[in-house]
Design a protein around this motif. Structure first.
Motif, PDB file in Angstrom:
ATOM      1  N   THR A   5     -19.228  -9.387   8.649  1.00 40.61           N
ATOM      2  CA  THR A   5     -17.784  -9.429   8.221  1.00 40.61           C
ATOM      3  C   THR A   5     -16.948  -8.245   8.055  1.00 40.61           C
ATOM      4  O   THR A   5     -17.700  -6.887   7.147  1.00 40.61           O
ATOM      5  CB  THR A   5     -17.961 -10.401   6.924  1.00 40.61           C
ATOM      6  OG1 THR A   5     -18.966 -10.006   6.184  1.00 40.61           O
ATOM      7  CG2 THR A   5     -18.750 -12.037   7.031  1.00 40.61           C
ATOM      8  N   LYS A   6     -15.799  -8.188   7.163  1.00 40.25           N
ATOM      9  CA  LYS A   6     -15.020  -6.882   7.359  1.00 40.25           C
ATOM     10  C   LYS A   6     -13.808  -7.714   5.878  1.00 40.25           C
ATOM     11  O   LYS A   6     -14.175  -8.191   5.392  1.00 40.25           O
ATOM     12  CB  LYS A   6     -14.122  -6.759   7.857  1.00 40.25           C
ATOM     13  CG  LYS A   6     -14.857  -6.147   9.628  1.00 40.25           C
ATOM     14  CD  LYS A   6     -15.732  -4.642   9.836  1.00 40.25           C
ATOM     15  CE  LYS A   6     -15.282  -4.918  10.842  1.00 40.25           C
ATOM     16  NZ  LYS A   6     -16.244  -3.249  11.075  1.00 40.25           N
ATOM     17  N   ALA A  22      -4.582 -14.825   2.633  1.00 41.33           N
ATOM     18  CA  ALA A  22      -6.416 -14.525   1.795  1.00 41.33           C
ATOM     19  C   ALA A  22      -7.055 -15.729   2.283  1.00 41.33           C
ATOM     20  O   ALA A  22      -7.756 -15.408   2.773  1.00 41.33           O
ATOM     21  CB  ALA A  22      -5.648 -14.167   0.232  1.00 41.33           C
ATOM     22  N   MET A  23      -6.542 -16.621   2.276  1.00 36.64           N
ATOM     23  CA  MET A  23      -6.858 -17.992   3.216  1.00 36.64           C
ATOM     24  C   MET A  23      -7.321 -17.573   4.560  1.00 36.64           C
ATOM     25  O   MET A  23      -8.187 -17.920   4.971  1.00 36.64           O
ATOM     26  CB  MET A  23      -6.436 -19.194   2.694  1.00 36.64           C
ATOM     27  CG  MET A  23      -6.218 -20.546   3.363  1.00 36.64           C
ATOM     28  SD  MET A  23      -5.454 -21.620   3.246  1.00 36.64           S
ATOM     29  CE  MET A  23      -3.690 -21.713   4.412  1.00 36.64           C
ATOM     30  N   SER A  28     -11.195 -16.668   8.727  1.00 40.02           N
ATOM     31  CA  SER A  28     -12.228 -15.962   9.717  1.00 40.02           C
ATOM     32  C   SER A  28     -13.774 -15.516   9.589  1.00 40.02           C
ATOM     33  O   SER A  28     -13.471 -14.850  10.194  1.00 40.02           O
ATOM     34  CB  SER A  28     -10.356 -14.801  10.037  1.00 40.02           C
ATOM     35  OG  SER A  28      -9.696 -15.471  10.764  1.00 40.02           O
ATOM     36  N   GLY A  29     -13.279 -15.433   8.307  1.00 39.10           N
ATOM     37  CA  GLY A  29     -15.481 -15.126   8.105  1.00 39.10           C
ATOM     38  C   GLY A  29     -15.377 -13.869   7.044  1.00 39.10           C
ATOM     39  O   GLY A  29     -16.327 -12.710   7.423  1.00 39.10           O
ATOM     40  N   HIS A  30     -14.057 -13.528   6.194  1.00 36.25           N
ATOM     41  CA  HIS A  30     -13.696 -12.266   6.377  1.00 36.25           C
ATOM     42  C   HIS A  30     -13.751 -12.054   4.729  1.00 36.25           C
ATOM     43  O   HIS A  30     -12.875 -13.042   4.181  1.00 36.25           O
ATOM     44  CB  HIS A  30     -13.052 -11.028   6.718  1.00 36.25           C
ATOM     45  CG  HIS A  30     -12.672 -10.806   7.653  1.00 36.25           C
ATOM     46  ND1 HIS A  30     -13.985 -10.263   8.576  1.00 36.25           N
ATOM     47  CD2 HIS A  30     -12.687 -11.299   9.134  1.00 36.25           C
ATOM     48  CE1 HIS A  30     -14.548 -10.338   9.734  1.00 36.25           C
ATOM     49  NE2 HIS A  30     -12.963 -10.862  10.518  1.00 36.25           N
ATOM     50  N   GLU A  31     -13.775 -11.363   4.159  1.00 39.65           N
ATOM     51  CA  GLU A  31     -13.721 -10.954   2.122  1.00 39.65           C
ATOM     52  C   GLU A  31     -12.353 -10.346   2.670  1.00 39.65           C
ATOM     53  O   GLU A  31     -11.826  -9.185   2.846  1.00 39.65           O
ATOM     54  CB  GLU A  31     -14.682 -10.026   1.856  1.00 39.65           C
ATOM     55  CG  GLU A  31     -14.670  -9.509   0.708  1.00 39.65           C
ATOM     56  CD  GLU A  31     -16.147  -8.762  -0.286  1.00 39.65           C
ATOM     57  OE1 GLU A  31     -15.308  -8.613  -1.582  1.00 39.65           O
ATOM     58  OE2 GLU A  31     -15.882  -7.989   0.267  1.00 39.65           O
ATOM     59  N   VAL A  32     -11.604 -11.324   1.279  1.00 37.57           N
ATOM     60  CA  VAL A  32     -10.986 -10.734   0.732  1.00 37.57           C
ATOM     61  C   VAL A  32     -10.386 -10.208  -0.872  1.00 37.57           C
ATOM     62  O   VAL A  32     -10.634 -10.307  -1.461  1.00 37.57           O
ATOM     63  CB  VAL A  32      -9.651 -12.307   0.851  1.00 37.57           C
ATOM     64  CG1 VAL A  32      -7.973 -11.211   0.721  1.00 37.57           C
ATOM     65  CG2 VAL A  32      -9.433 -12.290   2.302  1.00 37.57           C
TER      66      VAL A  32
END
Length: 84
Positions: A5-6, A22-23, A28-32
């Protein structure tokens, strides 16, 4: 954070757009990480060291173009790709 994850920093003053982006990124599996102004975006970039920054140009306090210049001038954050 799970492997692969990015972390993405979203710098956007419009709350609806900010939450939509953000949603999509989270799905997509990433941190926001979010920021609502250019100044806050600079602080968050330095504090959280994201893998990517999505930058709005028309921001309060400090425009996205100037915020990007400041991020790129800082040795700590200059390596972070910025998409305008």
């Amino acid at each position: 954070m799970a492997t692969g994850t990015k972390k993405v920093l979203v710098v956007e003053d419009n709350a609806d757009w900010r939450e939509l982006l953000a949603m999509i990124i989270r799905r997509s599996g990433h941190e926001v990480v979010i920021a609502g102004s250019g100044k806050e975006g600079i602080r968050q970039a330095s504090k959280t060291n994201p893998d990517l920054i999505l930058m709005d140009l028309g921001l309060p306090e400090l425009g996205g173009d100037e915020a990007t210049i400041q991020i790129k001038a800082d040795p700590v954050t200059k390596h972070i790709p910025v998409v305008v």
